[in-house]
Design a protein around this motif. Structure first.
Motif, PDB file in Angstrom:
ATOM      1  N   GLU A  16       0.783  -0.994  -0.168  1.00 39.86           N
ATOM      2  CA  GLU A  16      -0.634  -0.071   0.202  1.00 39.86           C
ATOM      3  C   GLU A  16       0.679   1.476   0.179  1.00 39.86           C
ATOM      4  N   SER A  17       2.201   1.939   0.535  1.00 35.19           N
ATOM      5  CA  SER A  17       2.782   2.443   0.469  1.00 35.19           C
ATOM      6  C   SER A  17       3.761   2.340  -0.363  1.00 35.19           C
ATOM      7  N   LEU A  18       3.950   2.128  -1.495  1.00 39.91           N
ATOM      8  CA  LEU A  18       4.790   1.931  -2.498  1.00 39.91           C
ATOM      9  C   LEU A  18       3.848   2.314  -3.212  1.00 39.91           C
ATOM     10  N   ILE A  19       2.092   2.239  -3.923  1.00 38.21           N
ATOM     11  CA  ILE A  19       1.516   2.594  -3.630  1.00 38.21           C
ATOM     12  C   ILE A  19       1.418   4.188  -3.648  1.00 38.21           C
ATOM     13  N   THR A  20       0.590   4.620  -2.843  1.00 36.33           N
ATOM     14  CA  THR A  20       0.067   5.494  -2.245  1.00 36.33           C
ATOM     15  C   THR A  20       1.770   6.604  -1.998  1.00 36.33           C
ATOM     16  N   ASP A  21       3.054   6.470  -1.329  1.00 35.14           N
ATOM     17  CA  ASP A  21       4.033   7.479  -1.155  1.00 35.14           C
ATOM     18  C   ASP A  21       5.167   8.105  -2.371  1.00 35.14           C
ATOM     19  N   HIS A  22       4.747   6.547  -3.115  1.00 34.13           N
ATOM     20  CA  HIS A  22       6.083   6.422  -3.825  1.00 34.13           C
ATOM     21  C   HIS A  22       5.345   6.404  -5.123  1.00 34.13           C
TER      22      HIS A  22
END
Length: 325
Positions: free
Chosen positions: A146-152
């Motif tokens: 999820e972080s790879l999509i949202t943050d990166h």
């Protein structure tokens, strides 16, 4: 290749009690084997912090996060199910583990390392949104995806779960999304915990088709796993063309494991790693973060991790023959 390592002695303080298979000795065995093999000194040991409340809340509601914390502080022996044993500091350690995985993905995205292995506990792939299952408290790999999509800002992330048990938590946290491909190869749910992961479970809504379950019969060996990857799993990942690959790396499909019924060898784990790394080299600039899940025979676990990490550290795989042997 520069391979990062997420590890902290504090992970040993997650005390699951006498006789519990998910025990601190698992990490001690891994660390000892990596040191004896010379790999430990070659790894880039990454500093990291606990996950923030905001990061956890993306997939877990605050009342569940609070409930995990309160159960640990109260000295309860387990949360939700007896398998999910806890001790006073387990909540903090689980948050630290999640933070370590998030730090590993950040380090790879920022180019600090080419890939990374996370030697953490407690594991995460059975953790549901608001319920602990199967030794797991928080969805470490799901949070990273999820972080790879949202943050990166990535558009496509693939998760490859080769633990002997189906990653029900990861699937259920993400199965409504089309931007995260979840692939799980595991012992057939008719014969193995947690009783999910049938072929007909392919995602829901916008995520229809972005879940691939490959259940294998008990006793499946290297040949069966090779066929599953070459015929089904690798073509699916190749078509998805992920920009980042996450491993849920469980080593309990090995022959000696007391909780599994499969017959995968150390060479089999190495082959799986090499095949998927070839795809990551092809589509994702080699970006991989691997996260420890299961594996309960200490010798087999340590040997499997060393083989897995050694492939992550190899240079020049290329990935041109991704469907080869």
């Amino acid at each position: 290749m520069t391979t990062g390592l997420i590890y902290d002695d504090r992970f040993l303080e997650h005390d699951t009690g006498p006789g519990h298979p998910e025990r601190p000795d698992r990490l001690r065995a891994i660390v000892s084997a990596l040191q004896a093999s010379g790999l430990w000194a070659q790894l880039n040991h990454l500093a990291f912090e606990p996950a923030t409340a905001t990061q956890l809340q993306r997939l877990h509601p605050q009342d569940y996060i609070d409930r995990v914390h309160d159960a640990c502080v109260a000295g309860l022996p387990y949360i939700d199910v007896p398998d999910s044993a806890i001790s006073e500091g387990s909540a903090e350690i689980a948050v630290l583990a999640a933070g370590g995985v998030l730090r590993a993905t950040e380090a790879v995205m920022w180019g600090e390392v080419d890939n990374a292995f996370c030697a953490i506990r407690p594991p995460g792939h059975h953790a549901e949104r608001d319920r602990s299952m199967g030794f797991c408290l928080f969805g470490n790999v799901a949070l990273a995806a999820e972080s790879l999509i949202t943050d990166h800002g990535l558009e496509r992330v693939a998760i490859v779960d080769f633990d002997v048990h189906h990653g029900n938590g990861t699937q259920h946290l993400l199965e409504h999304r089309g931007d995260i491909l979840f692939v799980s190869v595991h012992e057939h749910p008719d014969h193995q915990y947690p009783g999910t992961g049938y072929e007909h479970e392919t995602g829901i809504g916008d995520g229809e088709g972005a879940t691939l379950n490959v259940p294998l019969p008990p006793g499946s060996d290297d040949t069966a796993y090779r066929a599953a990857f070459d015929q089904t799993i690798l073509p699916k990942i190749d078509a998805f063309a992920p920009q980042f690959v996450l491993f849920s790396a469980g080593f309990d499909a090995g022959t000696a494991d007391p909780l599994g019924g499969m017959r995968l060898s150390t060479d089999g784990f190495i082959e799986i790693t090499r095949k998927v790394r070839g795809l990551a080299d092809r589509h994702a600039q080699g970006r991989i973060v691997s996260v420890l899940e299961g594996g309960y025979d200490l010798d087999a676990l340590a040997t499997g991790v060393c083989g897995h990490v050694s492939v992550l550290m190899e240079s020049g795989l290329g990935g041109t023959d991704i469907l080869g042997g």
